[in-house]
Design an enzyme around this catalytic site. Structure first.
Site, PDB file in Angstrom:
ATOM      1  N   GLY A   1      -7.602   5.721   7.592  1.00  0.00           N
ATOM      2  CA  GLY A   1      -8.410   5.876   8.850  1.00  0.00           C
ATOM      3  C   GLY A   1      -7.837   4.735   9.920  1.00  0.00           C
ATOM      4  N   ALA A   2      -7.386   3.549   9.492  1.00  0.00           N
ATOM      5  CA  ALA A   2      -6.725   2.404  10.429  1.00  0.00           C
ATOM      6  C   ALA A   2      -5.311   2.239  10.288  1.00  0.00           C
ATOM      7  CB  ALA A   2      -7.563   0.911   9.869  1.00  0.00           C
ATOM      8  N   SER A   3      -4.525   2.654   9.335  1.00  0.00           N
ATOM      9  CA  SER A   3      -3.391   2.667   9.440  1.00  0.00           C
ATOM     10  C   SER A   3      -2.532   3.914   8.649  1.00  0.00           C
ATOM     11  CB  SER A   3      -2.770   1.207   8.847  1.00  0.00           C
ATOM     12  OG  SER A   3      -3.259   1.600   7.315  1.00  0.00           O
ATOM     13  N   THR A   4      -1.359   4.027   9.052  1.00  0.00           N
ATOM     14  CA  THR A   4      -0.500   4.995   8.286  1.00  0.00           C
ATOM     15  C   THR A   4       0.650   4.534   7.799  1.00  0.00           C
ATOM     16  OG1 THR A   4       0.185   7.439   8.649  1.00  0.00           O
ATOM     17  CG2 THR A   4       0.646   5.914  10.457  1.00  0.00           C
ATOM     18  N   GLN A   5       1.091   4.970   6.787  1.00  0.00           N
ATOM     19  CA  GLN A   5       2.289   4.516   5.989  1.00  0.00           C
ATOM     20  C   GLN A   5       3.474   5.554   5.613  1.00  0.00           C
ATOM     21  OE1 GLN A   5      -0.816   3.816   4.462  1.00  0.00           O
ATOM     22  NE2 GLN A   5      -0.651   1.896   5.805  1.00  0.00           N
TER      23      GLN A   5
ATOM     24  N   GLU B   1       0.836  -1.189   0.143  1.00  0.00           N
ATOM     25  CA  GLU B   1       0.002  -0.068   0.044  1.00  0.00           C
ATOM     26  C   GLU B   1       0.905   1.399  -0.013  1.00  0.00           C
ATOM     27  OE1 GLU B   1      -3.511   2.003   2.897  1.00  0.00           O
ATOM     28  OE2 GLU B   1      -2.650  -0.028   3.062  1.00  0.00           O
TER      29      GLU B   1
END
Length: 559
Positions: A291-295, A258
């Site tokens: 919303g649920a993760s950050t990269q 992602e």
């Protein structure tokens, strides 16, 4: 995109002077000179001009390289032809050549496309075995909503060339249908119905479609997420004419993919990684907040003179060959640190610290929350996963809401002091090369919720000022102070005032984003950053990068 520079030889031809000659003999016969002058004058007045041989609309697009320049075209990568012009004529070409077909208006959406089943760039494909036009569908099944990207490509060159996209989204996301797989699949109908309208009927059977779920489904149980994905696959097969390509077409996407695909999309559109990118072009770091993760993905540069100055081995290391060059990237996806999950973590901690456990039957239970703006109230559902319990708590900002107090709570949630086994670490014990040392001056691009939360404030400023990491802190301090502060700074912007009144957690959101950049990634407060949603009408994020890989492979048509 086309240079107007011409060679001296080309300027002489256009000026009616003819090719330049060196050392030509002077003739002394006056009669011959007079006769020659008369003939030349008659030809110049009545003869055909270059402008008569080449239609006017093509004139600005013809480029004559200097004779000393190397006119050989470098090989093209299958994914780097967004703005590449057709082959240029050379000085050896006759003046009456047929010019390359360069459309004066290039379509940017179906409304401006004269025929969506064809292309304005050519009339036949580069290879007879290829279709002239190719569409591809990528559905981003995120934690808060699902989005379809309908991409159009043409095959006028040796590999698919991107033209434009159509974008549509719907809420909620697939993960909201934990116990209703069929409803989850049906929620995508509005997106796929749009694709049916956009893709010409004769091209639908050969249009690949993929559904890639992200952090939302990763957080569900294995059984629940598998049932949802299977329901989506069945509905695609039974109801829609598009082509599923294989085992990886309806899946939960790996977090590292992602982030890397988002990096490819941004740097591809910004022209830093293509074969025709300027020499020495520096890539952008890409920070994506879902919303649920950050990269986070960037290309670190190490000082070769320092011992042990290299990227540690591990899953965070991602080697990518693109545009004839290999990029060694650092990437990491923080599951549970997307904006919505960060909110839940902050609320749970505040409820625990206040030791005021409410119950589902007593939503009137109140607790002070410094991450809500002063004077605001929010009914919050507390989900205790350890005991499989949920209850409602009414949280209030009262007079305690403030950036400083909220920031202390956020710092605990981010676990900056977690054990760091391989140094240096960002937060939560995760290894990351220092951005200050290995990416000290590179451009940093923030996507998704970073953009959504910051952009409404920038629209109130004309012109918008440069954005720095400290911009989040400044805005958070103003927002957390409550309505009197809002009226002071944005009272003349009714839309923004309505947004602030409807979202008491905006104080929390801005505070968390600042902490993520400043505390987590250790960026300096004065570090300039960029936010983005689109580049030339194309949505940023991982979808274009993933689609480029899909259309570059062997595609199967639906029978």
């Amino acid at each position: 995109m086309f240079s107007q520079r011409t060679s001296n030889q080309y300027e002489r031809l256009e000026g009616g002077m003819g090719p330049g000659r060196v050392g030509s003999r002077r003739f002394g016969w006056k009669k011959f000179a007079i006769g020659a002058a008369v003939i030349i004058g008659l030809v110049w007045v009545f003869g055909p001009r270059r402008e008569d041989l080449i239609p006017e609309k093509y004139m600005p697009s013809i480029i004559r390289p200097n004779p000393s320049e190397d006119t050989a075209e470098p090989p093209l990568n299958p994914t780097e032809q967004i703005t590449r012009p057709p082959a240029r004529p050379t000085d050896d070409d006759d003046d009456d050549i047929i010019p390359p077909h360069l459309p004066s208006v290039r379509p940017t959406d179906p409304a401006s496309d004269p025929d969506p089943s064809k292309t304005v760039y050519c009339t036949s494909p580069y290879k007879p075995s290829q279709p002239l036009v190719q569409y591809a569908l990528m559905i981003d099944a995120g934690s808060t909503g699902s989005r379809v990207h309908i991409y159009k490509f043409h095959n006028c060159g040796p590999s698919p060339t991107y033209e434009y996209e159509v974008f549509k989204m719907t809420k909620p996301g697939l993960s909201s249908y934990k116990y209703s797989p069929l409803e989850a699949a049906e929620s995508l109908d509005v997106l796929l119905d749009e694709a049916v309208l956009v893709v010409p009927a004769e091209l639908r059977a050969c249009t690949p479609v993929a559904v890639k779920a992200t952090a939302g489904l990763r957080l569900l149980g294995v059984e629940e997420s598998a049932e949802i994905l299977e329901a989506v696959r069945r509905r695609l097969q039974d109801r829609y004419p598009f082509s599923l390509q294989g085992v990886d077409d309806v899946v939960i996407m790996d977090g590292k993919d992602e982030g890397v695909y988002a990096w490819i999309t941004a740097n591809y559109l910004l022209n830093t990684i293509r074969g025709d990118s300027p020499p020495g072009a520096e890539t952008h770091a890409v920070l994506d907040l879902g919303g649920a993760s950050t990269q986070i993905v960037f290309e670190p540069k190490f000082d070769s003179l320092k011992p042990d100055s290299t990227l540690e081995e591990g899953e965070h290391k991602y080697e990518l060959t693109f545009g004839g060059k290999t990029h060694v990237l650092y990437q990491h996806s923080y599951l549970g640190y997307g904006l919505m999950q960060a909110r839940l973590g902050v609320h749970r901690l505040i409820e625990f610290m206040g030791n005021m456990r409410g119950s589902p039957t007593d939503p009137a239970t109140k607790i002070g929350n410094p991450c809500l703006a002063k004077g605001t109230t929010r009914l919050v559902e507390i989900d205790d996963e350890r005991h499989s319990e949920k209850w409602n708590v009414t949280m209030v900002g009262e007079d305690i809401g403030s950036f400083e107090a909220c920031n202390r709570v956020v710092e605990i949630v981010m676990a900056k002091d977690a054990i760091c086994e391989v140094k240096p670490c960002s937060f939560n014990g995760v290894y990351q090369p220092s951005l200050m040392e290995t990416f000290p001056s590179g451009d940093i691009l923030l996507l998704s919720y970073f953009y959504d939360r910051l952009q409404p404030f920038l629209t109130t400023m004309d012109p918008p000022p440069p954005i720095h990491v400290s911009t989040f802190e400044t805005l958070a301090k103003q927002v957390c102070e409550g309505k009197p502060s809002w009226e002071k700074y944005w009272g003349n912007n009714a839309d923004l005032m309505e947004e602030l009144e409807d979202r008491p957690e905006w104080c929390l959101d801005l505070t968390f984003m600042h902490a993520l950049l400043r505390l987590g990634y250790e960026l300096a407060g004065d570090r300039q950053i960029e936010i983005g949603k689109q580049i030339e009408g194309t949505e940023l994020g991982w979808c274009l990068g993933a689609t480029l890989a899909m259309v570059g492979a062997d595609l199967k048509c639906r029978v």
